[in-house]
Design a protein around this motif. Structure first.
Motif, mmCIF file in Angstrom:
data_model
loop_
_atom_site.group_PDB
_atom_site.id
_atom_site.type_symbol
_atom_site.label_atom_id
_atom_site.label_comp_id
_atom_site.label_asym_id
_atom_site.label_seq_id
_atom_site.Cartn_x
_atom_site.Cartn_y
_atom_site.Cartn_z
ATOM 1 N N PHE A 168 48.231 43.069 34.681
ATOM 2 C CA PHE A 168 47.209 42.051 34.956
ATOM 3 C C PHE A 168 46.973 41.187 33.716
ATOM 4 O O PHE A 168 46.785 39.975 33.807
ATOM 5 C CB PHE A 168 45.893 42.702 35.401
ATOM 6 C CG PHE A 168 46.025 43.460 36.691
ATOM 7 C CD1 PHE A 168 46.305 42.799 37.871
ATOM 8 C CD2 PHE A 168 45.873 44.834 36.729
ATOM 9 C CE1 PHE A 168 46.433 43.488 39.064
ATOM 10 C CE2 PHE A 168 46.004 45.530 37.918
ATOM 11 C CZ PHE A 168 46.288 44.854 39.085
ATOM 12 N N MET A 445 39.510 41.525 34.984
ATOM 13 C CA MET A 445 39.527 41.400 36.447
ATOM 14 C C MET A 445 38.850 40.104 36.906
ATOM 15 O O MET A 445 39.307 39.441 37.829
ATOM 16 C CB MET A 445 38.830 42.600 37.088
ATOM 17 C CG MET A 445 39.634 43.895 37.049
ATOM 18 S SD MET A 445 41.282 43.710 37.779
ATOM 19 C CE MET A 445 42.305 43.635 36.320
ATOM 20 N N SER A 741 36.528 44.761 39.986
ATOM 21 C CA SER A 741 37.215 46.040 39.758
ATOM 22 C C SER A 741 37.443 46.769 41.082
ATOM 23 O O SER A 741 38.490 47.394 41.280
ATOM 24 C CB SER A 741 36.404 46.928 38.810
ATOM 25 O OG SER A 741 36.319 46.338 37.537
ATOM 26 N N GLN A 744 40.309 45.134 42.719
ATOM 27 C CA GLN A 744 41.547 45.527 42.063
ATOM 28 C C GLN A 744 42.006 46.905 42.536
ATOM 29 O O GLN A 744 43.191 47.106 42.860
ATOM 30 C CB GLN A 744 41.347 45.549 40.546
ATOM 31 C CG GLN A 744 42.590 46.035 39.790
ATOM 32 C CD GLN A 744 42.238 46.680 38.455
ATOM 33 O OE1 GLN A 744 41.080 46.815 38.118
ATOM 34 N NE2 GLN A 744 43.244 47.081 37.708
ATOM 35 N N LYS A 748 45.410 47.843 44.513
ATOM 36 C CA LYS A 748 46.359 48.838 44.000
ATOM 37 C C LYS A 748 46.632 49.919 45.043
ATOM 38 O O LYS A 748 47.773 50.335 45.235
ATOM 39 C CB LYS A 748 45.796 49.484 42.724
ATOM 40 C CG LYS A 748 45.989 48.673 41.458
ATOM 41 C CD LYS A 748 45.482 49.482 40.270
ATOM 42 C CE LYS A 748 45.738 48.780 38.941
ATOM 43 N NZ LYS A 748 45.191 49.566 37.811
#
Length: 812
Positions: A168, A445, A741, A744, A748
């Motif tokens: 990232f 982020m 977050s 994210q 993932k």
């Protein structure tokens, strides 16, 4: 030591040869000297075995890591470094570790002078001895609140070190780098115009006699190290005064390096053209006001600029160098009004206009001012663009470069993360390193911009942001590759089927084998939004949309044809998107009804050329009730497609039989579609037709576009991003206030599920598991390295087994 003091660069071998000299001059003191000052550690000497090992590890560091260390103590700062004081310890360190000599051979003088090498060595050694809990001699530092508050190059380097392997961070850094390079290119263009204007006016020559340039690669080096390197290259010049030029791209650290140089050099000053431009702008605005004319570029004639420049003078006023402004009612020094009069809105807003036409005048003024200060024994530091600095005469010219341009973006990304994290930690004076780490991750982020709202939009902007965020993620690359291969395979299969349908139509004489296709305009959509692509197409259409046109859009799956058509439909007047789908459905409905009424089973054999001709005669296109539509008449039907598109034409008996009908009616349908498109065009409409080139080649229009991707993997990335988006939204369902977050983590998790490596798959432990692991880690460098070692081991054992077996066979 005498050789070193004379300024001769003896090299590492010379320094190693000084050990006997040290004993002769200093007796036992040199022999018993520790490899570091006793004040660092009053404990027992010699160093412990553990510490000795840590000191010896310094010479094994990667060169970039060795050079990137920051001074952990004042005595090790470049401006305060006393090599003579550390010479006995350096001799002891050479005795302790022969690897230091090899490292000197590698780095001196190619990367740093010898004195600077030892300063860097002792920066690492200090950490080993005084800060044993920190990274042993390495360049990385724990991200603490105190380090964050410093907000200098040491902080940036520590952040880069901490996040350099984070995909990232790489993604954000790449975007920052691209933005910086683009802005630099734009600024260079503007500056080139200004220089050309000055040359045309005869203010400056076209090709100034530029002295040789010394380039310094700053990759992996601190600003202290870079500044020390420059100072060493200046030799004795600073003692009597010099002009130092520092140029380079944005992000290479020119400003920070100039600040370090200013602290190191005696009687040094950093020159900026800013106040010269502001002074000229003030005078130009005053001139226009006094003349009662509006301020505009047209007023800035060469004659006026000459008059304004005559109002500025540079020299010593009240014992200090300054710029004096005399004229238009002013008689003042710039230092007195720099933060007042020269910052007034009427000045600030007009600077770009003045700067555009005074580049030559200002750089000539600056060069003369720099030379005046040099003659007075001052060291003048000038940093900026080569285009203007080439007009300053000096033998001391330096350019900062970065062998790895991504570092430019990393530095900018680190600075932004630093700022956001400090805001997050405001008021938390006792924040722990883990708190700092979390704040840094959160800021990263938020910089990615992947919020829940962006995710919910689910458009091409979302897809592009996901691709940007995960581009450097090897699992994402692996999934994207599989998606791409699947898409390309399906496209190839569809093309084969379509080719059969086209060949059938040609054989029946429904369409010609080689239609006269107009020129095609290809547009590479790589890195561009659908809005940008659509705007590009519209600009190429010219005046055609005003009277109506047919627009063809073809390309592989995943190039964004559908999204682009939607954008075009919103941009173009009286536009309609044509689809062959309802024509195929209408024909299928009629074919099924025919078979039912004839009492025969529906099959491809029933679809004779004669029947298809009859079915096509049941369809007509035109205006019905004031709108264009398809009319179905026959087999008991008389209805408009728009009325039954979501009812009768979606019945199971229709849907399941469409492939059979489509296989033998490609020619009939594209002929019908081409005629319909032309009818709407003649009525002033803009008809958008997207699909495969094989069928669209039978539609006559000069407006033909093909979307392409220079990097085919992006096709797979787009599809992978869409799937991740959908799964992540499901995960975040009900979380109205999901943080960046959270988003994210959801992204993932969706990526991992797409890889398919579940606990159950792993437990199976079969060839399917192996193949999935290979697919997931194929592009992982560590996996490739381990695999290579495994392969070499297997091949070696096989060779050994073959040799033994050969002996046995020979014996037999």
């Amino acid at each position: 030591r005498l050789v070193l003091r004379l300024g001769v660069a003896p090299g590492p071998r010379a320094l190693r040869s000084l050990r006997p000299l040290g004993r002769a001059m200093g007796g036992e003191a040199s022999r018993e000297a520790a490899p570091y000052p006793a004040r660092w550690d009053p404990g027992p000497a010699p160093p412990s075995e553990e510490r000795t090992g840590a000191l010896q590890a310094i010479s094994t560091l990667d060169p970039k890591a060795f050079l990137a260390v920051d001074a952990p103590a004042p005595e090790l700062e470049a401006g305060k470094w006393d090599f003579d004081a550390f010479l006995p310890h350096a001799q002891a360190a050479l005795s302790l570790d022969k690897g230091i000599g090899k490292r000197i051979d590698q780095l001196v003088p190619r990367s740093v002078p010898e004195s600077e090498f030892w300063r860097l060595f002792y920066c690492h050694a200090y950490r080993v001895v005084v800060q044993p809990g920190s990274a042993t001699g390495a360049a990385d530092a724990t991200l603490t609140l105190d380090l964050l508050k410093l907000s200098d190059d040491a902080t940036s380097n520590a952040i880069i070190k901490a996040f350099e392997h984070d995909p990232f961070f790489k993604s954000v850094s790449r975007k920052e780098m691209e933005g910086i390079l683009q802005r630099d290119a734009e600024d260079d263009e503007k500056l080139a115009v200004g220089i050309a204007t000055a040359v045309a006016k005869g203010v400056i020559p076209a090709n100034p006699p530029v002295e040789p340039l010394c380039t310094i690669d700053v990759f992996g080096r601190s600003a202290d190290a870079v500044a020390a390197d420059i100072v060493s290259r200046l030799g004795e010049a600073p003692a009597s005064g010099c002009v130092l030029i520092l140029q380079g791209l944005s992000g290479t650290g020119k400003g920070t390096t100039v600040a370090k140089l200013q602290a190191m050099l005696p009687r040094s000053v950093s020159w900026s053209n800013g106040n010269v431009f502001r002074s000229l702008t003030l005078l130009a605005v005053d001139h226009c006001e006094q003349q009662g004319i509006p301020f505009a570029s047209e007023a800035l004639t060469p004659e006026l600029l000459q008059t304004l420049m005559a109002c500025l003078s540079f020299g010593k006023f009240e014992g200090k160098f300054d710029i004096r402004i005399q004229g238009y009612g002013h008689d003042m020094l710039v230092s007195q009004v720099a933060n007042t009069t020269l910052k007034e809105p009427r000045v600030s807003k007009n600077i770009p206009t003045v700067a555009e036409v005074t580049q030559g005048e200002v750089i000539t003024f600056a060069a003369a001012a720099a030379e005046a200060m040099r003659q007075d024994g001052m060291n003048v530091l000038m940093e900026g663009r080569a285009q203007t600095l080439n007009y300053v005469r000096t033998p001391h010219r330096f350019e900062l470069t970065l062998a790895e341009p991504l570092i430019i973006g990393m530095r900018r990304a680190a600075q932004r993360m630093m700022g956001q994290a400090l805001q997050t930690l405001k008021g938390k004076d006792e924040a722990s390193p883990s708190d700092v780490q979390e704040a840094m991750k959160a800021s990263l982020m938020s910089m990615l911009g992947l919020t829940q709202a962006i995710l919910a939009a689910g458009d091409d902007v979302t897809s592009n942001m996901i691709i940007d965020a995960f581009r450097d993620n090897q699992a994402f690359e692996s999934v994207s590759k599989k998606e791409m291969e699947g898409i390309l395979q399906r496209d190839a299969e569809d093309d084969e089927k379509l080719a059969v349908g086209i060949a059938t139509a040609v054989a029946k004489g429904v369409i010609p084998a080689n239609p006269p296709v107009e020129p095609l305009c290809t547009i590479d959509v790589f890195g561009r939004s659908a809005d940008a692509v659509a705007a590009d197409i519209v600009s190429r259409l010219g005046e055609a949309p005003a009277s109506g046109c047919v627009l063809i859009l073809q390309g592989l799956s995943g190039t964004g044809k559908g999204t682009t058509v939607a954008k075009l439909q919103a941009m173009l007047p009286r536009s309609v998107s044509w689809s062959n789908g309802n024509v195929f459905r209408s024909l299928t409905l009629l074919a099924v009804d025919h078979c039912e009424q004839q009492g025969i089973p529906f099959a491809s054999e029933a679809l004779t050329p004669e029947l298809l001709q009859t079915l096509m005669a049941c369809l007509s296109f035109g205006k019905f009730e004031g709108k264009f539509d398809i009319r179905i008449q026959g087999y008991g039907h008389d209805m408009l497609v728009s009325q039954v598109a979501n009812t009768t034409l979606k019945e199971p008996r229709v849907s399941k039989n469409i492939p059979t009908v489509a296989e033998v009616t490609q020619g009939e349908v594209i002929t019908f579609a081409a005629a319909a498109a032309e009818a709407m065009r003649q009525d002033g409409m803009n008809v958008l037709m997207e699909g495969r080139a094989q069928t669209l080649n039978y539609v006559r229009t000069p407006h033909r576009f093909e979307l392409t991707l220079a990097e085919p993997l992006i096709i797979g990335m787009r599809r992978a991003a869409q799937r991740m988006m959908g799964q992540a939204l499901q995960t975040l369902k009900g979380k109205d206030e999901a943080s960046p977050s959270d988003v994210q983590e959801a992204m993932k998790a969706s990526l991992m599920s797409m890889l398919g490596l579940t606990q159950a798959i792993l437990a199976a432990g079969d060839d399917v598991t192996s193949n999935m692991i290979i697919d997931a880690f194929r592009d992982n460098q560590a996996f490739e390295s381990v695999s290579k070692k495994e392969m070499e081991g297997i091949l070696q054992r096989d060779a050994e087994d073959d040799e033994k077996l050969a002996v046995g066979i020979a014996t037999a």
